[in-house]
Design a protein around this motif. Structure first.
Motif, short mmCIF file in Angstrom:
data_model
loop_
_atom_site.label_atom_id
_atom_site.label_comp_id
_atom_site.label_asym_id
_atom_site.label_seq_id
_atom_site.Cartn_x
_atom_site.Cartn_y
_atom_site.Cartn_z
N ARG A 193 0.82 -1.22 0.00
CA ARG A 193 0.00 0.00 0.00
C ARG A 193 0.85 1.26 0.00
O ARG A 193 0.37 2.33 -0.39
N GLN A 194 2.12 1.17 0.43
CA GLN A 194 2.99 2.34 0.41
C GLN A 194 3.28 2.81 -1.00
O GLN A 194 3.58 3.98 -1.23
N PHE A 195 3.18 1.88 -1.97
CA PHE A 195 3.56 2.20 -3.34
C PHE A 195 2.38 2.11 -4.33
O PHE A 195 2.43 2.73 -5.38
N ASN A 196 1.38 1.34 -3.99
CA ASN A 196 0.26 1.13 -4.91
C ASN A 196 -0.98 1.84 -4.38
O ASN A 196 -1.68 1.33 -3.51
N SER A 197 -1.25 3.01 -4.91
CA SER A 197 -2.38 3.81 -4.42
C SER A 197 -3.72 3.34 -4.95
O SER A 197 -4.75 3.91 -4.60
N PHE A 198 -3.71 2.30 -5.78
CA PHE A 198 -4.97 1.72 -6.25
C PHE A 198 -5.55 0.73 -5.23
O PHE A 198 -6.70 0.34 -5.32
N ILE A 199 -4.74 0.32 -4.27
CA ILE A 199 -5.19 -0.65 -3.27
C ILE A 199 -6.21 -0.01 -2.34
O ILE A 199 -6.00 1.09 -1.84
N SER A 200 -7.30 -0.70 -2.10
CA SER A 200 -8.34 -0.18 -1.21
C SER A 200 -7.83 -0.11 0.23
O SER A 200 -7.21 -1.06 0.72
N PRO A 201 -8.08 0.99 0.94
CA PRO A 201 -7.63 1.10 2.33
C PRO A 201 -8.34 0.13 3.27
O PRO A 201 -7.92 -0.07 4.40
N THR A 202 -9.42 -0.50 2.80
CA THR A 202 -10.14 -1.47 3.63
C THR A 202 -9.60 -2.89 3.46
O THR A 202 -10.12 -3.81 4.09
N SER A 203 -8.58 -3.05 2.62
CA SER A 203 -7.99 -4.37 2.42
C SER A 203 -7.26 -4.83 3.68
O SER A 203 -6.94 -4.03 4.56
N GLU A 204 -6.97 -6.11 3.75
CA GLU A 204 -6.21 -6.65 4.88
C GLU A 204 -4.72 -6.60 4.54
O GLU A 204 -4.31 -7.02 3.46
N PHE A 205 -3.93 -6.08 5.49
CA PHE A 205 -2.50 -5.89 5.26
C PHE A 205 -1.66 -6.59 6.32
O PHE A 205 -2.08 -6.74 7.46
#
Length: 263
Positions: A193-205
């Motif tokens: 997520r630090q590099f891919n701004s298309f990733i949904s913030p509600t995803s599991e990390f």
């Protein structure tokens, strides 16, 4: 009325006074109005209301529907990189190698090479059915040794010193002849997520910022291209071109991949 003595008269005075006091109007206790309810819209506080802490997050990019046609552009490139992909047979031997040559600034594909490795390809593998689907590109059916010689010569001609791959450790581990080149892992950028701004913030990390699931080439390319119908072919040269497309759509400069170096 006559009173026999002064004591009776005093007693009478006392009783009459008591009765008169009882007949006087004593005002009822005034009712105290109930506490007025506070309107939900009113803010009641001694000091200025302090807003709740705001959540700070990277704004998610919404992908535009982008064509994922595998095209080779006629670009005069001064600096080039190579994206490589391999497919293996049932015995974990390399049976095909695909290379997408790209301009290092725009990540546009400017050439491609495809090798089917013989006899390893004859042993069969999970994706043997797509070995021969390549069109418009010359397919070289050669031994592994010949393929490695041709690839090294090709890289030298185009001054390629760095190789990029998705989950690069797999390809690097299967192509020891190319270990002298610098290798970089596209997944280390695309799945974080630090590099891919298309990733949904509600995803599991994970704590590292990597997605816990859903970060295959197919998942990522669907995410950033807006094309939910895209399917990974598992043909080495087509996959190499698709992995290059991930780099192009993410839009990072090449030095952003320095943290993704694996050797």
């Amino acid at each position: 009325m006559a009173y026999s003595n002064s004591l009776e008269f005093l007693k009478m005075i006392k009783e009459v006074g008591s009765v008169q006091l009882e007949k006087q109007d004593v005002p009822a206790r005034q009712s105290v109005p109930a506490r007025q309810p506070v309107s939900a819209r009113q803010t009641v506080s001694v000091s200025q209301t302090v807003p709740a802490r705001q959540t700070v997050s990277v704004r998610q990019r919404v992908p535009q529907r982008i064509s994922l046609d595998r095209e080779i552009k006629n670009v005069d490139s001064q600096s080039k990189i190579a994206v490589i992909d391999t497919e293996t047979n049932w015995y974990n031997e390399v049976m095909s190698i695909g290379i997408a040559l790209a301009d290092a600034d725009t990540f546009k594909c400017i050439d491609a090479k495809y090798f089917i490795i013989d006899p390893e390809c004859r042993k069969g593998g999970m994706y043997s059915n797509v070995l021969n689907i390549v069109e418009k590109l010359t397919t070289s059916i050669v031994t592994r040794q010949k393929a490695m010689e041709d690839i090294c010569r090709y890289f030298k001609e185009h001054c390629v010193s760095s190789i990029y791959a998705y989950n690069a450790k797999f390809d690097y581990g299967h192509l020891e002849e190319l270990s002298d080149f610098e290798w970089f892992d596209i997944m280390r950028i695309a799945a974080y997520r630090q590099f891919n701004s298309f990733i949904s913030p509600t995803s599991e990390f994970c704590k590292s910022g990597r997605l816990k699931k859903g970060y295959s080439v197919e998942n990522i390319l669907r995410m950033i291209s807006g094309d939910s119908n895209y399917c990974e072919t598992h043909n080495a040269v087509y996959d190499a071109m698709d992995e290059l497309k991930i780099m192009e759509l993410l839009g990072h400069e090449l030095n952003s991949y320095d943290c993704a170096k694996i050797n």
